[in-house]
Scaffold this motif. Structure first.
Motif, PDB file in Angstrom:
ATOM      1  N   PRO B   7       0.834  -1.208   0.000  1.00 17.11           N
ATOM      2  CA  PRO B   7       0.000   0.000   0.000  1.00 17.11           C
ATOM      3  C   PRO B   7       0.866   1.253   0.000  1.00 17.11           C
ATOM      4  O   PRO B   7       1.910   1.299   0.658  1.00 17.11           O
ATOM      5  CB  PRO B   7      -0.801  -0.119   1.300  1.00 17.11           C
ATOM      6  CG  PRO B   7      -0.075  -1.102   2.124  1.00 17.11           C
ATOM      7  CD  PRO B   7       0.695  -2.000   1.211  1.00 17.11           C
ATOM      8  N   ARG B   8       0.429   2.243  -0.771  1.00 14.56           N
ATOM      9  CA  ARG B   8       1.201   3.486  -0.877  1.00 14.56           C
ATOM     10  C   ARG B   8       0.538   4.565  -0.045  1.00 14.56           C
ATOM     11  O   ARG B   8      -0.644   4.854  -0.216  1.00 14.56           O
ATOM     12  CB  ARG B   8       1.267   3.925  -2.341  1.00 14.56           C
ATOM     13  CG  ARG B   8       2.028   5.224  -2.538  1.00 14.56           C
ATOM     14  CD  ARG B   8       2.205   5.555  -4.008  1.00 14.56           C
ATOM     15  NE  ARG B   8       2.966   6.791  -4.165  1.00 14.56           N
ATOM     16  CZ  ARG B   8       2.408   7.969  -4.402  1.00 14.56           C
ATOM     17  NH1 ARG B   8       1.102   8.075  -4.508  1.00 14.56           N
ATOM     18  NH2 ARG B   8       3.161   9.050  -4.527  1.00 14.56           N
ATOM     19  N   VAL B   9       1.268   5.116   0.852  1.00 18.81           N
ATOM     20  CA  VAL B   9       0.763   6.249   1.635  1.00 18.81           C
ATOM     21  C   VAL B   9       1.184   7.521   0.907  1.00 18.81           C
ATOM     22  O   VAL B   9       2.372   7.758   0.692  1.00 18.81           O
ATOM     23  CB  VAL B   9       1.326   6.234   3.074  1.00 18.81           C
ATOM     24  CG1 VAL B   9       0.846   7.459   3.836  1.00 18.81           C
ATOM     25  CG2 VAL B   9       0.920   4.951   3.789  1.00 18.81           C
ATOM     26  N   VAL B  10       0.197   8.319   0.495  1.00 22.65           N
ATOM     27  CA  VAL B  10       0.513   9.531  -0.260  1.00 22.65           C
ATOM     28  C   VAL B  10       1.035  10.589   0.700  1.00 22.65           C
ATOM     29  O   VAL B  10       0.365  10.928   1.687  1.00 22.65           O
ATOM     30  CB  VAL B  10      -0.747  10.058  -0.986  1.00 22.65           C
ATOM     31  CG1 VAL B  10      -0.386  11.269  -1.836  1.00 22.65           C
ATOM     32  CG2 VAL B  10      -1.356   8.961  -1.839  1.00 22.65           C
ATOM     33  N   PRO B  11       2.237  11.110   0.449  1.00 20.29           N
ATOM     34  CA  PRO B  11       2.776  12.147   1.341  1.00 20.29           C
ATOM     35  C   PRO B  11       1.871  13.381   1.360  1.00 20.29           C
ATOM     36  O   PRO B  11       1.275  13.734   0.345  1.00 20.29           O
ATOM     37  CB  PRO B  11       4.144  12.480   0.719  1.00 20.29           C
ATOM     38  CG  PRO B  11       4.446  11.355  -0.199  1.00 20.29           C
ATOM     39  CD  PRO B  11       3.143  10.788  -0.649  1.00 20.29           C
ATOM     40  N   GLU B  12       1.811  14.002   2.524  1.00 22.55           N
ATOM     41  CA  GLU B  12       0.918  15.155   2.705  1.00 22.55           C
ATOM     42  C   GLU B  12       1.269  16.292   1.741  1.00 22.55           C
ATOM     43  O   GLU B  12       0.381  16.983   1.243  1.00 22.55           O
ATOM     44  CB  GLU B  12       1.020  15.641   4.158  1.00 22.55           C
ATOM     45  CG  GLU B  12      -0.118  16.523   4.623  1.00 22.55           C
ATOM     46  CD  GLU B  12      -1.480  15.833   4.622  1.00 22.55           C
ATOM     47  OE1 GLU B  12      -2.486  16.553   4.553  1.00 22.55           O
ATOM     48  OE2 GLU B  12      -1.539  14.586   4.674  1.00 22.55           O
ATOM     49  N   ASN B  13       2.570  16.471   1.437  1.00 27.71           N
ATOM     50  CA  ASN B  13       2.932  17.574   0.527  1.00 27.71           C
ATOM     51  C   ASN B  13       2.424  17.325  -0.892  1.00 27.71           C
ATOM     52  O   ASN B  13       2.068  18.249  -1.607  1.00 27.71           O
ATOM     53  CB  ASN B  13       4.447  17.836   0.532  1.00 27.71           C
ATOM     54  CG  ASN B  13       5.236  16.630   0.077  1.00 27.71           C
ATOM     55  OD1 ASN B  13       4.727  15.513   0.065  1.00 27.71           O
ATOM     56  ND2 ASN B  13       6.474  16.845  -0.297  1.00 27.71           N
ATOM     57  N   GLU B  14       2.319  16.046  -1.291  1.00 28.30           N
ATOM     58  CA  GLU B  14       1.747  15.734  -2.611  1.00 28.30           C
ATOM     59  C   GLU B  14       0.251  16.042  -2.628  1.00 28.30           C
ATOM     60  O   GLU B  14      -0.286  16.531  -3.625  1.00 28.30           O
ATOM     61  CB  GLU B  14       1.965  14.254  -2.956  1.00 28.30           C
ATOM     62  CG  GLU B  14       3.382  13.937  -3.395  1.00 28.30           C
ATOM     63  CD  GLU B  14       3.544  12.493  -3.846  1.00 28.30           C
ATOM     64  OE1 GLU B  14       2.549  11.877  -4.285  1.00 28.30           O
ATOM     65  OE2 GLU B  14       4.673  11.985  -3.745  1.00 28.30           O
TER      66      GLU B  14
END
Lengths: 219, 82
Positions: B7-14
């Motif tokens: 699973p990929r956790v999308v970084p908050e800055n993205e």
């Protein structure tokens, strides 16, 4: 469940749908929050009218949010409500994008008119882009203010099935005066007296499609 | 299914960058400043000040230097469309 009623075309009936979903959720016994993320603030005006007209109040909580706060505040409030309905404006705004990063469902009404269905591709692109941040986002398109007769409804429905980004819901809402009559009184069409059976049946079909399948009831 | 993708956790800055790509939300215009007069000290070259004074003296009707400067400012604002 967090539902965004959005899209990138104005005048498609987003606020009517959002306010109806909020009212029907409240009538089903759920704690519901209606977030007005549209700078026209029509959902807020409707709620003020509804609060004034009904002894028991609107039946749901309504707040106004804009920009990235739509994401942060929705995340913060999600645990307090069974359902959150977010009404966004008819443009690709930071408010709508912020809502789509936390939503489970995007509901996009389309009028059965060329100028409206021509925006389908852009709406699909927005959904694809927002799924980078929110892969679980489910997006639905449906027809609003359909004609009582003629080929336009069928032709528009065919166009709406063209994009894989949005799933077409065959739950049309007709162009019925009952919706504007109800709005003028701060009511849902299901609350009108005398009732409008066809308008009520249409909005209830859409409501049940969304909530009977997708909810784990938290009353 | 025994094997799935990580699973990929999308970084908050993205996520913030995605949100920022949306159009701005209309905000109400700032309120106009309250009427009144404010003293604004202005640094001015003495040569330029002398030229201004010559222009003030050349007026057919005697006006204060402050009025002449205000007239000049208003002319520039009108010319620049403000």
């Amino acid at each position: 469940m967090i539902i965004v009623v959005g899209g990138i075309k104005g005048g498609s009936g987003k606020t009517t749908v959002a306010t109806h979903l909020a009212i029907l959720c409240a009538q089903a016994g759920w704690d519901v929050l209606l977030i007005d993320a549209d700078d026209q603030e029509t959902a807020t005006d409707f709620t003020i009218l509804r609060n004034a007209r009904r002894a028991g109040g609107a039946g749901y909580t309504s707040i106004k949010l804009t920009g990235p706060a739509v994401r942060t505040e929705t995340q913060r409030l999600a645990a307090k409500y069974a359902h959150i309905i977010i009404d966004t404006g008819g443009r690709d705004t930071t408010s709508q994008r912020a809502a789509l990063t936390v939503a489970e469902v995007l509901l996009v009404p389309f009028l059965p008119r060329s100028f409206d269905v021509w925006t389908l591709e852009k709406a699909g692109s927005l959904v694809d882009e927002m799924r980078l941040a929110n892969p679980a986002l489910r997006a639905y398109a449906f027809l609003n203010r359909t004609d009582p007769r003629g080929q336009d409804n069928l032709e528009a429905a065919e166009v709406l099935q063209d994009t894989p980004a949005l799933h077409f819901l065959d739950t049309p809402l007709g162009a019925r005066k009952a919706f504007s009559n109800a709005a003028a009184q701060g009511l849902a069409v299901t609350e009108l007296k005398p009732p409008d059976g066809k308008a009520s049946a249409e909005i209830l079909t859409l409501f049940r499609y969304l909530f009977d399948r997708n909810t784990t009831a938290k009353r | 299914m025994a094997v799935t993708r990580k699973p990929r956790v999308v970084p908050e800055n993205e996520i913030e960058a995605l949100i920022a790509k949306g159009g701005s939300v209309a905000t109400p215009a700032p309120p106009p400043p309250a009427p009144g007069v404010k003293m604004v000290p202005v640094r001015i070259d003495t040569t330029l000040l002398a030229r201004i004074d010559r222009a003030v003296q050349a007026q057919p009707i005697k006006i204060p230097r402050n009025t002449w400067v205000l007239q000049a400012i208003l002319e520039k604002l009108a010319r620049d469309g403000f």
